[in-house]
Enzyme design. Sequence first.
Site, PDB file in Angstrom:
ATOM      1  N   ASP A 413      28.815   0.561  -8.428  1.00  0.00           N
ATOM      2  CA  ASP A 413      28.327   0.944  -7.110  1.00  0.00           C
ATOM      3  C   ASP A 413      29.547   0.928  -6.194  1.00  0.00           C
ATOM      4  O   ASP A 413      30.317  -0.041  -6.198  1.00  0.00           O
ATOM      5  CB  ASP A 413      27.282  -0.053  -6.628  1.00  0.00           C
ATOM      6  CG  ASP A 413      26.687   0.363  -5.305  1.00  0.00           C
ATOM      7  OD1 ASP A 413      26.269   1.513  -5.182  1.00  0.00           O
ATOM      8  OD2 ASP A 413      26.653  -0.484  -4.392  1.00  0.00           O
ATOM      9  N   ASP A 610      25.702  -4.825  -6.036  1.00  0.00           N
ATOM     10  CA  ASP A 610      25.211  -5.927  -5.224  1.00  0.00           C
ATOM     11  C   ASP A 610      23.948  -6.503  -5.843  1.00  0.00           C
ATOM     12  O   ASP A 610      23.048  -5.775  -6.244  1.00  0.00           O
ATOM     13  CB  ASP A 610      24.917  -5.419  -3.808  1.00  0.00           C
ATOM     14  CG  ASP A 610      24.484  -6.546  -2.898  1.00  0.00           C
ATOM     15  OD1 ASP A 610      23.287  -6.877  -2.924  1.00  0.00           O
ATOM     16  OD2 ASP A 610      25.340  -7.096  -2.193  1.00  0.00           O
ATOM     17  N   ASP A 614      20.817  -3.685  -5.470  1.00  0.00           N
ATOM     18  CA  ASP A 614      20.870  -2.929  -6.713  1.00  0.00           C
ATOM     19  C   ASP A 614      20.095  -3.591  -7.849  1.00  0.00           C
ATOM     20  O   ASP A 614      20.353  -3.313  -9.021  1.00  0.00           O
ATOM     21  CB  ASP A 614      22.331  -2.738  -7.139  1.00  0.00           C
ATOM     22  CG  ASP A 614      23.128  -1.967  -6.104  1.00  0.00           C
ATOM     23  OD1 ASP A 614      22.577  -1.013  -5.537  1.00  0.00           O
ATOM     24  OD2 ASP A 614      24.290  -2.323  -5.854  1.00  0.00           O
TER      25      ASP A 614
END
Length: 718
Positions: A413, A610, A614
């Site tokens: 991410d 995270d 996520d």
Amino acid sequence: MMTDQITLDVEGMTCASCALRIERVLGRQEGVEEAVVSFAGQEARVRLAPGTDLAALTAAVDRIGYSARVVEAGERPDLAGRYSEETRSQGRLALLAALFTVPAAALTMFGHPGHRAVIAAWILITPVQFVFGRQFHRNAVIRLRSGGANMDTLVSMGTMAAYWYSVWAFFAGHPVFFEIAGVIITFILLGRFFESRSKGRASRAIAGLLELGAKEATVLHDGVEKAVPIDRVRPGDHMVVRPGEKVPTDGVIVGGSSSFDESMLTGESVPVEKGPGDPVFGATVNQHGRVVVEATRVGAETALAQIVRLVEEAQATKAPIQHLADRVSGVFVPAVVLVALGTLAGWLIATGEVTAAMRAAVAVLIIACPCALGLATPTAIMVGSGRGAEMGVLFKDAAVFERARQVDTIVFDKTGTLTRGAMTLAALEADDPHRALYLAASVEAAGEHPIARAVVLGAEERGIEPGTVDDFAVLPGMGARGRVEGAIAVVGTGRLMAAEGIEVPARYRDAAARFEEAGHTAFFAGWDGEVLATLAVADTLRPTAAAAVADLHRTGVEVAMITGDNRRTATTIAAEVGIDRVLAEVQPGDKAAEVARLQDEGRRVAFVGDGVNDAPALTRADLGMAVGSGTDIAIEAGNVVLMSGDPGLAVVALRLAAATFRTIRQNLFWAFAYNTAAIPLAAAGLLDPMIAAAAMAASSVSVVGNSLRLRRFGRRRS
């Protein structure tokens, strides 16, 4: 159904078959849903239904010849201290046994084979057999009474057979081998000395983490400083931390500023500058400057305590590969006894030589002890997980080590991992910049997204104070909307403007394209149905991002980046660090679907993101790596916790997991190969019982020693 988990401190285990037996007995008790017993950790983790009789569990363990007690909340048995005491005890016994065995062996092997030499050897070996080696016989009897057998059973049977056969042979006029019993006991005691010392070193990870914490704190009351034990600090207390001192517990700075060495927490050696309002963590070191810290979390709630808890939980689980060793160990001891009896009978039938038959049978009993099998997996996991904690990587269970080696694609991410996650307002295109920024900041001031914070900070830096917003609404992945001074203000992506029926003029579209080509994240601000500004925020790439991606490429792992940014911005950032694949304009709720799409292509996917936002993607991935912030380490989603957003930690996690699993396979291979090759040699009479004893002791020590090599991971090229 709700379940509780308890830990039992277990004493008396001497090999893997002990752990297997306790595990089976606990698993049969009423209310127990699962029991996992660790031979190396000397404990049992039990999941059970609420209200289960704990006394019945400990009694069940006691009945089969072991000792168990429930570990109270917050208590940690001193495993390193226990191994240290065991090391001293076994070393003392091995030395005493050697002092008696060496002259006895010299008399019978190199001296005159007369009655006096044999009697002298008999006298010397008797205390070795019954005093220095009594632990083997005592444990064997205890196991026999409860219908079980373990390594001690094999040692006791082998040495007793050698000793009493020699007594009979002395009076019958046959060759004796008293020295064999003495040498076997001496070698095995020596092996236990080295083994316990090595296991103590392997178990020091948790003890070392606990030692990082401060033992006392300087608490400030009414302007007076007073030193108090750390366990007396309470939330709300103000603590004085001077240069060079450890922060006693987690808290927030309320006075002064300094830099802090947080390497024990994040694995990053660069000090972090902090001032009033910034969080600090227990066991981190104040580099310079006196600060006053208000305690916020103490005891089991601190970051350090959470790290210790995760390491303990990882060490208490079993890797899937361990189940094969468990199945073998569970039947090994009775099978060896049968093989030894078969060897004895076979030699007697084939040759009629009692002495040769006894030597071969004793060698089978001694060489076949399955200790190395029981130590192969848990010692590697203990050392690997401990080393990971030192480097800022927390493995949440043993299965991770096996799963990580299969990863061929890693998805980052973008925000907070490849980039710092600290966005700044980089550009603004508007006819009236002041008015545009005032309205945009007023809407974003009610939001929590990093982009929102960047807009508000950018406005404040330009002397613009945000106004009051009403009817505020967040539109995930697109932006936000609210009423400012009676006007409907909308801040967000082109998709949001289209959804709101607001047309974006070519001027602002062109500005967005320019900003995105520079790698910025561009979006629009509009009110009363008209777009009147393009804004852009920038996020700085982490300096280690490109190196981490290059390292992953060298190991054959494909790297992808997932982001909500538009494709132009995402492609620019990906090109800077060498990313292979870009998954752009992905809504937060769709990240798990993107991971699933990669899996449908046959890929084994690791996801780094995270731990809160996520969670679905972390759970969906084959290996979820959640980024911890220090304030939320025990993240439920994912299998690995990275203590900082440094993408290099993802590389460390994969490599350390692979190295740990490789060590487990090496250990199991040599343990299986050792027993597979050695038993036929012993049965064929090609392996002297004394050599068998030395080899058996060496096999366990070598397995633990191989695991200890993981302590050097990262200190040299691995």
